[in-house]
Enzyme design. Structure first.
Site, PDB file in Angstrom:
ATOM      1  N   HIS A   1     -18.309  20.441 -13.982  1.00  0.00           N
ATOM      2  CA  HIS A   1     -18.251  21.537 -14.909  1.00  0.00           C
ATOM      3  C   HIS A   1     -17.871  22.810 -13.910  1.00  0.00           C
ATOM      4  CE1 HIS A   1     -19.292  24.543 -17.835  1.00  0.00           C
ATOM      5  NE2 HIS A   1     -19.368  23.556 -18.832  1.00  0.00           N
TER       6      HIS A   1
ATOM      7  N   HIS B   1     -24.108  35.983  -3.644  1.00  0.00           N
ATOM      8  CA  HIS B   1     -25.621  35.463  -2.764  1.00  0.00           C
ATOM      9  C   HIS B   1     -25.161  34.200  -2.044  1.00  0.00           C
ATOM     10  CE1 HIS B   1     -29.367  33.335  -2.675  1.00  0.00           C
ATOM     11  NE2 HIS B   1     -29.954  34.374  -2.845  1.00  0.00           N
ATOM     12  N   PRO B   2     -25.676  33.923  -0.916  1.00  0.00           N
ATOM     13  CA  PRO B   2     -25.096  33.022   0.023  1.00  0.00           C
ATOM     14  C   PRO B   2     -25.226  31.523  -0.578  1.00  0.00           C
ATOM     15  CG  PRO B   2     -26.980  33.975   0.885  1.00  0.00           C
ATOM     16  CD  PRO B   2     -26.512  34.821  -0.312  1.00  0.00           C
ATOM     17  N   THR B   3     -26.307  31.219  -1.308  1.00  0.00           N
ATOM     18  CA  THR B   3     -26.562  29.988  -1.955  1.00  0.00           C
ATOM     19  C   THR B   3     -26.529  29.896  -3.592  1.00  0.00           C
ATOM     20  OG1 THR B   3     -28.919  30.138  -2.061  1.00  0.00           O
ATOM     21  CG2 THR B   3     -27.957  29.084   0.001  1.00  0.00           C
ATOM     22  N   ALA B   4     -26.686  31.238  -4.163  1.00  0.00           N
ATOM     23  CA  ALA B   4     -26.760  31.114  -5.497  1.00  0.00           C
ATOM     24  C   ALA B   4     -25.639  31.882  -6.188  1.00  0.00           C
ATOM     25  CB  ALA B   4     -28.129  31.863  -6.030  1.00  0.00           C
ATOM     26  N   GLY B   5     -24.693  32.359  -5.587  1.00  0.00           N
ATOM     27  CA  GLY B   5     -23.408  32.662  -6.258  1.00  0.00           C
ATOM     28  C   GLY B   5     -23.459  34.002  -6.990  1.00  0.00           C
TER      29      GLY B   5
ATOM     30  N   GLY C   1     -25.540  45.155  -8.720  1.00  0.00           N
ATOM     31  CA  GLY C   1     -25.567  44.433  -7.258  1.00  0.00           C
ATOM     32  C   GLY C   1     -24.022  44.747  -6.565  1.00  0.00           C
TER      33      GLY C   1
END
Lengths: 304, 304
Positions: free
Chosen positions: B82, B168-172, B163
């Site tokens: 997805h 965000h580096p891991t959370a996009g 923002g």
């Protein structure tokens, strides 16, 4: 999902506000019970409470309100236009969700028994709970009213189901039973001829050979100058709204009359409407209990 | 009556049960919130939660679950079928009862702002909350996915609403918005000719000039050997079920084809059905909020 039952106790007090408030407080004293509505009619000298809860909650609320009614209402001094035989006059239980009529009948028996045993009021089961066909109809049970109870309860066909065949000196007797919710449904005709509405009412109602669970009369809406078929539906599951609507449409056609519209008076259970949507939309495999969003939110429902 | 909003956050985790459980626990930690459903798809590596509450409750539950997702999900390691751009990928708020779309838009803004400020995730408003027409469609926002965010957020037309324009580096990033409930509605035709279903689908859908808020395609039900018009209704208030049903019936007639039946897939709001009953029964002055018995029982409703 929680079993939910509606209870609509009628009390023989419609004037003294402090008594009506005390009855409401008795209902509300049961945790979980929702008092949806109560209204008092001073001319009838009668009040009607609508409460909802699980069977245990609704039964307890009805009992506590009946107990309070015995304390505060004296039928030897009661006058009002509405026929009555008891301080707590009638207690119907109505299935709302996840509950069968049989469970409501069982609940009505428990409450009737408790009222007879603990309050000394003879209890007669009526409607779906009736112990014989001649005891189904509330009007028949109540005929003779409080003043005629002494004689009536001695007759074998009117022996109470619970308690002694002797009226409580001030609180009389009570009818307790289970019944379907009533739906008050009117259909407006594109005619000012009341005879047409009366003819159609006669064709559709059970009493004169029409649809079961339908009571109807023709009435005139003077301010709109149109005739209306005014209907009480005593079992919308067995005889759904769309069937009555379509039959009235078919019969009106004979007179060249069309339907202007219809109306639901007061409350109707969701399923009375969803059933008609299901018919017209030809819905296959639709489970209102699981597929209607709001049903997931009813009290007692949980994701766990 | 309480304002009730549904929230359907999607998270980029459909495999690790302990993560899914932690997200569910975060939702449930907010008193009053009902977690109606959650389901995880391992192939999509994605889970969808359906929760309900007042705006404050639903907003807090969505925020706490988003916070948990940032802790536990690392999109640099995420693979799934997805499309996705964030650990918490999309948060739609849906009006359920006694609440307007405008209030849901306001709620979506608050939650988007809080996620951006406290979790450091850029948030883009979409659907009814979108700050520009080209930002309404989720597929357009998500195009390029997590891996393309660095470039995408630099483009002026894809600046986040809240923002910094840095993923965000891991959370996009996250899309937050308000939208109407979807109703999945299929109409089965009395034909095995898929071309007829496709032709009708083309006529009724918005994209090719049909009814607004209707998406539709023709599909073959192999086991019944019939063709179906499969429909997604994105606003059942503006385009009600009965209108789609009747239009399909009219168009099918051209081919000598009738409607076998229809079906609602999954949940539908009560009013989607009550509206159709109201149409067919020609109900006058019907107020579902006050006249449907079950509406008196929804959470937060009280007699006081």
């Amino acid at each position: 999902m929680a079993k939910l039952v509606e209870c609509v106790p009628n009390f023989s007090e419609g004037i003294r506000q402090e008594v009506i408030d005390a009855l409401a407080a008795a209902v509300r004293s049961v945790p979980g019970v929702i008092l949806l509505d109560y209204s008092a009619d001073p001319n009838h000298n009668r009040s009607v409470f609508t409460l909802m809860g699980t069977p245990a909650e609704a039964g307890e609320a009805a009992f506590l309100a009946a107990k309070k009614a015995v304390e505060l209402i004296d039928l030897t001094k009661h006058r009002g236009e509405h026929p009555r035989m008891g301080a707590v006059d009638v207690i119907p239980f109505v299935p709302v969700s996840n509950i069968t009529m049989e469970e409501c009948v069982a609940l009505s028996r428990q409450v009737a028994q408790k009222i007879a045993a603990e309050l000394g009021i003879p209890a007669i089961l009526y409607e779906e709970s009736a112990s014989a066909p001649h005891r189904k109809n509330l009007a028949d049970i109540r005929r003779g009213e409080f003043e005629g109870l002494a004689d009536k309860l001695k007759q074998p066909q009117w022996q109470p189901d619970y308690g002694q065949p002797v009226a409580h000196p001030t609180a009389g007797a009570v009818a307790v039973g289970a019944r379907m919710p009533l739906v008050a449904y009117n259909i407006n005709l594109n005619t000012s001829d009341l005879n047409i509405a009366n003819s159609i009412a006669k064709i559709i109602r059970e009493k004169s050979g029409g649809l079961k669970y339908v009571k109807s009369i023709g009435v005139m809406l003077e301010e709109r100058n149109i005739a209306q078929v005014s209907i009480n539906m005593t079992n919308y599951e067995q005889t759904p709204l769309y069937r009555v609507f379509e039959l009235v449409k078919v019969e009106a056609r004979r007179y060249g009359v069309s339907i202007l519209g219809s109306e639901i008076v007061g409350l109707a259970p969701m399923n009375a409407l969803v059933d008609s949507a299901r018919y017209y939309l030809q819905l296959e495999n639709f489970d209102a209990g699981k597929q209607v969003l709001e049903n997931c939110l009813l009290p007692g429902n949980s994701d766990e």
